[in-house]
Structures are given as structure tokens and as C-alpha cells.
Design a protein around this motif. Sequence first.
Motif, PDB file in Angstrom:
ATOM      1  N   ALA A 144     -12.505  26.378  21.840  1.00 29.12           N
ATOM      2  CA  ALA A 144     -13.500  25.748  22.705  1.00 29.12           C
ATOM      3  C   ALA A 144     -14.556  25.024  21.861  1.00 29.12           C
ATOM      4  O   ALA A 144     -14.937  23.888  22.183  1.00 29.12           O
ATOM      5  CB  ALA A 144     -14.160  26.792  23.598  1.00 29.12           C
ATOM      6  N   GLU A 145     -15.006  25.649  20.771  1.00 25.95           N
ATOM      7  CA  GLU A 145     -15.985  24.999  19.902  1.00 25.95           C
ATOM      8  C   GLU A 145     -15.401  23.758  19.249  1.00 25.95           C
ATOM      9  O   GLU A 145     -16.071  22.727  19.123  1.00 25.95           O
ATOM     10  CB  GLU A 145     -16.490  25.979  18.840  1.00 25.95           C
ATOM     11  N   PHE A 146     -14.149  23.842  18.817  1.00 30.62           N
ATOM     12  CA  PHE A 146     -13.508  22.684  18.192  1.00 30.62           C
ATOM     13  C   PHE A 146     -13.325  21.549  19.206  1.00 30.62           C
ATOM     14  O   PHE A 146     -13.584  20.385  18.887  1.00 30.62           O
ATOM     15  CB  PHE A 146     -12.159  23.086  17.583  1.00 30.62           C
ATOM     16  N   ASP A 147     -12.906  21.899  20.421  1.00 30.16           N
ATOM     17  CA  ASP A 147     -12.749  20.866  21.463  1.00 30.16           C
ATOM     18  C   ASP A 147     -14.086  20.202  21.770  1.00 30.16           C
ATOM     19  O   ASP A 147     -14.160  18.977  21.930  1.00 30.16           O
ATOM     20  CB  ASP A 147     -12.147  21.467  22.734  1.00 30.16           C
ATOM     21  N   GLN A 148     -15.154  20.984  21.826  1.00 36.52           N
ATOM     22  CA  GLN A 148     -16.478  20.422  22.075  1.00 36.52           C
ATOM     23  C   GLN A 148     -16.884  19.500  20.928  1.00 36.52           C
ATOM     24  O   GLN A 148     -17.422  18.413  21.144  1.00 36.52           O
ATOM     25  CB  GLN A 148     -17.508  21.533  22.258  1.00 36.52           C
TER      26      GLN A 148
ATOM     27  N   ASP B 260     -14.957  16.255  21.294  1.00 33.80           N
ATOM     28  CA  ASP B 260     -15.494  15.448  22.394  1.00 33.80           C
ATOM     29  C   ASP B 260     -16.810  14.791  21.984  1.00 33.80           C
ATOM     30  O   ASP B 260     -17.017  13.596  22.249  1.00 33.80           O
ATOM     31  CB  ASP B 260     -15.712  16.312  23.643  1.00 33.80           C
ATOM     32  N   ASP B 261     -17.691  15.550  21.333  1.00 30.66           N
ATOM     33  CA  ASP B 261     -18.967  14.988  20.860  1.00 30.66           C
ATOM     34  C   ASP B 261     -18.723  13.876  19.847  1.00 30.66           C
ATOM     35  O   ASP B 261     -19.377  12.830  19.878  1.00 30.66           O
ATOM     36  CB  ASP B 261     -19.851  16.068  20.240  1.00 30.66           C
ATOM     37  N   ARG B 262     -17.770  14.084  18.979  1.00 27.88           N
ATOM     38  CA  ARG B 262     -17.444  13.073  17.966  1.00 27.88           C
ATOM     39  C   ARG B 262     -16.897  11.817  18.620  1.00 27.88           C
ATOM     40  O   ARG B 262     -17.270  10.697  18.253  1.00 27.88           O
ATOM     41  CB  ARG B 262     -16.441  13.653  16.976  1.00 27.88           C
ATOM     42  N   ALA B 263     -16.027  11.998  19.598  1.00 33.68           N
ATOM     43  CA  ALA B 263     -15.467  10.835  20.298  1.00 33.68           C
ATOM     44  C   ALA B 263     -16.564  10.086  21.045  1.00 33.68           C
ATOM     45  O   ALA B 263     -16.584   8.846  21.056  1.00 33.68           O
ATOM     46  CB  ALA B 263     -14.369  11.283  21.262  1.00 33.68           C
ATOM     47  N   ASN B 264     -17.490  10.816  21.678  1.00 33.26           N
ATOM     48  CA  ASN B 264     -18.610  10.179  22.381  1.00 33.26           C
ATOM     49  C   ASN B 264     -19.504   9.407  21.409  1.00 33.26           C
ATOM     50  O   ASN B 264     -19.929   8.287  21.709  1.00 33.26           O
ATOM     51  CB  ASN B 264     -19.430  11.209  23.154  1.00 33.26           C
ATOM     52  N   ARG B 265     -19.802   9.999  20.246  1.00 32.07           N
ATOM     53  CA  ARG B 265     -20.626   9.307  19.256  1.00 32.07           C
ATOM     54  C   ARG B 265     -19.928   8.060  18.733  1.00 32.07           C
ATOM     55  O   ARG B 265     -20.556   7.024  18.551  1.00 32.07           O
ATOM     56  CB  ARG B 265     -20.950  10.241  18.089  1.00 32.07           C
ATOM     57  N   THR B 266     -18.646   8.159  18.510  1.00 29.25           N
ATOM     58  CA  THR B 266     -17.902   7.004  18.022  1.00 29.25           C
ATOM     59  C   THR B 266     -17.905   5.893  19.061  1.00 29.25           C
ATOM     60  O   THR B 266     -18.088   4.716  18.734  1.00 29.25           O
ATOM     61  CB  THR B 266     -16.453   7.412  17.677  1.00 29.25           C
TER      62      THR B 266
END
Length: 153
Positions: free
Chosen positions: A126-130, A133-139
Motif C-alpha cells: 500500500a505504501e509503495f502504491d501510494q 501514485d504520488d510520483r505519477a501525479n508529480r510527473t
Amino acid sequence: MTTSSTNIDYQAPYARTVREGNWLQRSERWLDDKGKGAWIAAMVLGFIFVWPVGLALLAYMIWSKRMFSSNCASKRTRHSSMRAAMRPSGNSAFDAYKADTLRRLEDEQHNFEEFLKRLREAKDKAEFDQFMDDRANRTAEDADAGDEKPSQA
């Protein structure tokens, strides 16, 4: 109770108990029974009279974690009670019950450890998925911000 050949009363209160171990082990048990203060006093006396003995006691107390533990005797009583629990009682029904209970408790402990492992793995996922997702949003935000700026050419 006396024996005819030696006339020693083994039930008398003055009868000495059987000593187990060499003098170092007996000394260690005696100091453990007296507590941490006895260890410290022995160390200080060792430094006063023969400094290598005090230094050796200090090193032993640190190495064996006697210096920082709450009680020296608690370790020994924990191990002796464990040995007493594993010793057969002589009653076969009770020994069978005890063996079955210990086996059941070991199974429950194994199942609980597996549960904790699965729980940790799910939390890690769950932490890795979050993070992903945060990395994809920042990108995506960085890409949108880059498109909005006019190019200076």
C-alpha cells in the motif's frame, strides 16, 4: 535420615547443598542472587586491589549485559522455569495434555507470525502504491507546468 556408614543426617538444616559448577559459576550465581549492587561492589573492589580484575569484571558486566539489565537474577529464573516446564511430571495423562497444549500454542504462534508477515507485506504494498501514485501525479504536474510556460527562442 542417617546412613549407617557415615552417620550424616542429610535432612538436617545445617546440611550443605550440592554445589554445581566450578567456582566461577558459583560466584556468578552468588553475585546474581545479591543483585546489581554486588556486581558493582565486586568491580570496585577489583579496581582497588587488583586493577586487571576490576577491568575484567567491568568488561564481563558490559558483555553479558548485566550492567544495563533490570535484574540479574530474572534471567536465571526465567530459564530455570522453562526447564521445569519441559521436564516430564511422571503423570502420562498430564504430560500428554501438556505436549498437546504446547503444540497448539506453537501452531498459534506460527499462524500469528504468518499473519503479521502478510500484514507487513500488505502495508508495504500500500505504501509503495501510494508512492508510485504520488510520483505519477508529480510527473504529470511537472509536464503540465512545462507545457504552460512559453518557450523563449
